[in-house]
Design a protein around this motif. Structure first.
Motif, PDB file in Angstrom:
ATOM      1  N   ARG A 578      -9.952  54.266   1.010  1.00 13.99           N
ATOM      2  CA  ARG A 578      -8.796  54.421   0.120  1.00 13.99           C
ATOM      3  C   ARG A 578      -8.804  55.777  -0.574  1.00 13.99           C
ATOM      4  NH1 ARG A 578      -8.961  48.274  -2.419  1.00 13.99           N
ATOM      5  NH2 ARG A 578      -7.973  47.243  -0.614  1.00 13.99           N
ATOM      6  N   ILE A 579      -9.994  56.237  -0.952  1.00 14.65           N
ATOM      7  CA  ILE A 579     -10.085  57.547  -1.589  1.00 14.65           C
ATOM      8  C   ILE A 579      -9.714  58.635  -0.594  1.00 14.65           C
ATOM      9  CG2 ILE A 579     -11.640  59.171  -2.749  1.00 14.65           C
ATOM     10  CD1 ILE A 579     -13.310  56.699  -3.594  1.00 14.65           C
ATOM     11  N   ASN A 580     -10.170  58.514   0.633  1.00 15.43           N
ATOM     12  CA  ASN A 580      -9.837  59.512   1.662  1.00 15.43           C
ATOM     13  C   ASN A 580      -8.333  59.576   1.894  1.00 15.43           C
ATOM     14  OD1 ASN A 580     -12.472  60.336   2.116  1.00 15.43           O
ATOM     15  ND2 ASN A 580     -12.836  58.844   3.732  1.00 15.43           N
ATOM     16  N   ILE A 581      -7.697  58.419   1.919  1.00 13.84           N
ATOM     17  CA  ILE A 581      -6.234  58.385   2.094  1.00 13.84           C
ATOM     18  C   ILE A 581      -5.560  59.093   0.927  1.00 13.84           C
ATOM     19  CG2 ILE A 581      -4.218  56.864   2.103  1.00 13.84           C
ATOM     20  CD1 ILE A 581      -5.952  54.816   3.619  1.00 13.84           C
ATOM     21  N   TYR A 582      -6.047  58.844  -0.285  1.00  8.30           N
ATOM     22  CA  TYR A 582      -5.476  59.495  -1.478  1.00  8.30           C
ATOM     23  C   TYR A 582      -5.651  61.002  -1.402  1.00  8.30           C
ATOM     24  CZ  TYR A 582      -5.254  61.219  -6.271  1.00  8.30           C
ATOM     25  OH  TYR A 582      -4.955  61.955  -7.390  1.00  8.30           O
ATOM     26  N   ASN A 584      -6.104  62.951   1.187  1.00  2.75           N
ATOM     27  CA  ASN A 584      -5.403  63.590   2.316  1.00  2.75           C
ATOM     28  C   ASN A 584      -3.903  63.384   2.324  1.00  2.75           C
ATOM     29  OD1 ASN A 584      -7.849  64.552   3.497  1.00  2.75           O
ATOM     30  ND2 ASN A 584      -8.272  62.510   4.268  1.00  2.75           N
ATOM     31  N   SER A 585      -3.372  62.685   1.323  1.00  3.45           N
ATOM     32  CA  SER A 585      -1.921  62.491   1.255  1.00  3.45           C
ATOM     33  C   SER A 585      -1.253  63.817   0.911  1.00  3.45           C
ATOM     34  CB  SER A 585      -1.576  61.437   0.202  1.00  3.45           C
ATOM     35  OG  SER A 585      -2.083  60.184   0.563  1.00  3.45           O
ATOM     36  N   PRO A 586      -0.294  64.285   1.717  1.00  7.87           N
ATOM     37  CA  PRO A 586       0.346  65.591   1.471  1.00  7.87           C
ATOM     38  C   PRO A 586       1.311  65.527   0.283  1.00  7.87           C
ATOM     39  CG  PRO A 586       1.386  64.493   3.328  1.00  7.87           C
ATOM     40  CD  PRO A 586       0.227  63.632   2.928  1.00  7.87           C
ATOM     41  N   GLY A 587       1.571  66.707  -0.276  1.00  5.60           N
ATOM     42  CA  GLY A 587       2.584  66.812  -1.327  1.00  5.60           C
ATOM     43  C   GLY A 587       2.155  66.290  -2.671  1.00  5.60           C
ATOM     44  N   GLU A 689      -3.497  73.644   3.468  1.00  3.69           N
ATOM     45  CA  GLU A 689      -2.080  74.007   3.496  1.00  3.69           C
ATOM     46  C   GLU A 689      -1.744  75.110   2.506  1.00  3.69           C
ATOM     47  OE1 GLU A 689      -0.347  69.584   4.747  1.00  3.69           O
ATOM     48  OE2 GLU A 689       0.175  70.497   2.819  1.00  3.69           O
ATOM     49  N   ASP A 690      -2.399  75.119   1.340  1.00  2.42           N
ATOM     50  CA  ASP A 690      -2.070  76.114   0.310  1.00  2.42           C
ATOM     51  C   ASP A 690      -2.758  77.448   0.554  1.00  2.42           C
ATOM     52  OD1 ASP A 690      -4.319  74.840  -2.306  1.00  2.42           O
ATOM     53  OD2 ASP A 690      -4.667  75.481  -0.238  1.00  2.42           O
TER      54      ASP A 690
END
Length: 810
Positions: A578-582, A584-587, A689-690
């Motif tokens: 769940r932390i990894n998903i958080y 790596n979530s874009p934006g 990305e940044d």
């Protein structure tokens, strides 16, 4: 109380003042306004789970209630030190260490952990004698001789009759003098899997005995040949003796055991292997016991304890030995024999194994009775006692030493499941007989068996893997993870596939997670982000924090459920996901504080299990290859690496912004820095990305391995593509080659057999057969169809030919 006292003050002041004026009312109102409103105890929404332990005394999970508040008395059966520690020891003692850490570091119990060392026992006596006698025999062998061959041959024959024969069917057992002539047949049986299984059913040590005898016979035959050609060197003799060690040790002990009288021979063997055992435990990160007891240090207490049992009517003396009277004990209204495994009371094989190979049963009143004190025979160490020279029985030692430390009761007694009967049942019986108590132990916990690739591991079967051997293949952390992944009281089937698959995958999941989190935290601190006037604690962060607290609750529930570590690991794996998903979530801007809280808790729980390395203050569970002196690589290297990374980031952004082809060379240098130069330093740069690279510290070997795997993968892909291109080219060339013949010539020799056709039209289409008959309309139609196909192929061929000529010309 506050409300009442204020009212009394108000009333007394009111009555003391005769005039009931406005000032009195004002005072009363002011005092009353200071009172707190009534408070109500909030209702409990969820009950906190309590620790329950699978108790071998009940075969159920029972709530753990110590006798003395948070103080826990815990006795753990230690090793019998006569050989190298093996994977069975690792399974037992690492597992016990995990449970101990949970009790102390998670639940906060004040545990007094006592472990014994059995430093005198039948196995130690036999091994020490055999080692001593074999060493003396080996020193005396200066050269190969007929006498030496005769001694080895005689020992070999006895070994085959007395040991190998136990597993053979009656009709295959050799008589004295025919061992060698019958050996080819025995070897044939051992090679046949079906026959071998039958032999193992008769004697589980058959394979071990056969292997030892077969190895010795091969050396014996080689020695006979060497002597026949006058090669009698000392090296040849030593080779024969060493290859026949098991054979000779047994024979020498049988013949010369009475001559071993030096007590230091037994002490030195036990002392050496005890030292090696604790070194192995340290390598496995097993905490040292609070108190270590040794049998040889408690012999006076053993004698006193045995006297107490006799006095209470549960022991009797016979021929200098003292036995425990199980019948008298079991018939008592206050006691029960074999509380752990009452169904094993009559198992004579287990009872005999519990008494040891040197024990005599001649003085027993019942087969279930066991030795409290053993009369020593020649070749055995001894201590004085009221019953004559002797030594402690195996079972009595734990009762005496545990009682000396804890008194007449303890909270927990632990050990391997193979000790449940008769050892632990006998411990309970003799302790309750001495103390005349009903419950010497409240919670008996037994770790499960360890099997290697599906087969039971046993030191006596010589199919064990030493701890030193296993640590050359896997790390202490990986072994502990393997045991954590299974229930502590369940059987484990240890295999390479489990270690290289499930365990290494789990380790990689946590390693990658902590590496990423530390990189994110370091990056945030390096850039010292200022507030932008808005918070970053929104719905996603609230959900992640809910997941953290839910995970903590689920983790506690798992641990309270009889130390269910597989479920506890699963809880942490789900949270990591769940932390990894958080992350790596874009934006979305990552809330580093929330991620750090989650990662710190996961790291603390893994360290609590004993999986930690390095400094405890760092995020995660640490790395096993930390530098000497506890130097933190991240704190030391990160300032320099951030400067290097920032330089690279600037160069990349400049090159990308100008969009000039010349700047591609700068990007190549950046990639070289990332993919080559920094790899040897153990530094990984992940582009984001940044435009800011995420800096990671990883094992250089791991990065180089990943780089090599990536290179091999790219090479394999390139080779596959090249092969596919070549295959396509060959197919195209084959198709082009078909068009080399012009359609006008395709029906004329040599493209068709001579005489196939006799007449053609202006396009080369056949109109008559070889005999002059007009071609049927159907055959003319088919020929026209083939001609059209060839015309198209020929056109393609001509274009290709022109391209080839043009290419050659250029």
């Amino acid at each position: 109380m506050i409300r009442t006292s204020v009212n009394i003050i108000v009333r007394s002041r009111y009555r003391a003042s005769a005039p009931r004026n406005r000032s009195v009312n004002t005072l009363t109102d002011a005092v009353m306004s200071l009172q707190q409103p009534a408070w109500h105890l909030p209702p409990r929404q969820l009950d906190q789970p309590v620790l329950k332990i699978f108790n071998s005394l009940t075969k159920t999970k029972t709530e753990f209630i110590p006798n003395d508040g948070s103080h826990v008395k815990w006795y753990n059966c230690g090793p019998t030190v006569y050989d190298a520690s093996h994977m069975g020891h690792a399974r037992n003692y690492v597992t016990q260490d995990i449970l101990r850490r949970i009790m102390t570091d998670y639940f906060g119990y004040d545990v007094h952990f006592v472990m014994n060392v059995t430093d005198i026992d039948d196995k130690i006596i036999v091994r020490a004698r055999q080692n001593h006698l074999f060493s003396q025999f080996r020193k005396s062998a200066t050269n190969l001789s007929a006498d030496l061959l005769s001694q080895v041959s005689e020992a070999w024959g006895s070994y085959v009759r007395e040991n190998v024969s136990k597993g053979l069917p009656d009709e295959e057992k050799p008589s004295r003098g025919e061992e060698e002539t019958r050996w080819p047949r025995i070897a044939e049986l051992a090679r046949d899997q079906n026959h071998k299984l039958e032999c193992l059913k008769r004697d589980e040590k058959f394979d071990m005995h056969f292997t030892a005898a077969n190895r010795s016979l091969a050396a014996l035959e080689a020695a006979r040949h060497a002597l026949s050609v006058d090669q009698s060197s000392g090296n040849t003799a030593l080779r024969l003796i060493d290859e026949s060690r098991d054979i000779l040790a047994s024979a020498l002990d049988k013949k010369l055991k009475d001559t071993v009288t030096d007590p230091s021979i037994f002490r030195s063997l036990a002392a050496y292997w005890e030292s090696q055992f604790f070194k192995d435990m340290e390598r496995l990160h097993v905490r040292y016991p609070d108190t270590v007891t040794r049998v040889t240090e408690y012999v006076p207490e053993v004698v006193e304890f045995v006297q107490g049992i006799i006095k209470n009517g549960y022991g009797y003396e016979s021929e200098g030995s003292v036995y425990f009277d199980t019948g008298a004990f079991d018939s008592s209204d206050r006691h029960d024999y074999a509380k752990l495994e009452p169904w094993s009371k009559g198992n004579r094989e287990l009872l005999a194994e519990g008494e040891g190979v040197l024990s005599s049963t001649s003085g027993q009143r019942s087969a279930s009775d066991f030795a409290l004190w053993k009369a020593s025979k020649p070749g055995e160490p001894s201590w004085s006692s009221p019953w004559g020279p002797g030594r402690p029985g195996w079972h009595i030692e734990c009762s005496v030493m545990a009682s000396a430390i804890f008194g007449d009761s303890m909270d927990i007694h632990s050990g391997g499941i193979d000790l449940a009967f008769p050892h632990h049942d006998n411990e309970i019986a003799q302790s309750e007989a001495y103390h005349e108590c009903g419950a010497w132990v409240n919670y008996f916990i037994h770790t499960g068996h360890l099997h290697i690739e599906g087969l039971k591991m046993s030191k006596s079967l010589k199919n064990f893997i030493t701890i030193d051997e296993i640590l050359q293949r896997f790390t202490a952390r990986q072994l502990r993870l393997a045991f954590l992944s299974q229930l502590w009281n369940a059987k484990i089937d240890f295999s390479d596939s489990m270690m290289t698959g499930e365990v290494k995958s789990l380790e990689a999941t946590f390693n990658n997670f902590f590496t990423n989190v530390r990189a994110i935290i370091n990056q945030a601190r390096a850039h010292d982000d200022q507030s932008i006037g808005e918070h970053s604690y929104n719905e996603a962060e609230r959900e992640l924090m809910k997941s953290l607290y839910a995970s903590k609750s689920a983790f506690r529930a798992a641990i309270c459920d009889s130390f269910n570590t597989p479920e506890a690991l699963k809880v942490m794996r789900v949270l990591v996901s769940r932390i990894n998903i958080y992350i790596n979530s874009p934006g979305r801007k990552t809330n580093v504080s929330v991620v750090e809280q989650c990662a710190r808790w996961i790291g603390e729980m893994l360290r609590m299990f004993g999986l930690g390395e390095g400094q405890t203050s760092e995020i995660g569970w640490g790395q096993e290859d930390e530098g000497a002196g506890g130097v933190n690589r991240e704190e030391t290297l990160m300032p320099y690496l951030r400067i290097l990374s920032s330089f690279r980031d600037g160069v990349r952004q400049l090159a990308i912004a100008k969009n000039d082809n010349a700047l591609k060379e700068i990007l190549k240098l950046c990639d070289k820095l990332r993919d080559d130069d920094l790899v040897s330093l153990g530094v990984a740069l992940d582009d984001q990305e940044d435009g800011k690279a995420l800096v990671k510290l990883v094992s250089p070997a791991e990065l180089m391995k990943a780089r090599e795997e990536k290179r091999l993968k790219l090479n394999a892909q390139a080779a596959k593509k090249a092969a596919a291109d070549e295959e396509a080219r060959q197919k195209r060339l084959a198709k082009i080659e078909k068009g080399r013949v012009p359609p006008e010539e395709m029906f004329r020799p040599p493209n068709v057999p001579e005489g196939a056709y006799s007449q053609w039209d202006e396009h080369g289409l056949p109109t008559a057969t070889g005999s002059g008959e007009e071609l049927s309309k159907n055959k003319q139609k088919n020929a026209r169809k083939d001609w059209d196909t060839q015309r198209k192929l020929h056109e393609v061929f001509l274009v290709w030919k022109k391209e080839q000529e043009s290419g050659l010309g250029s």
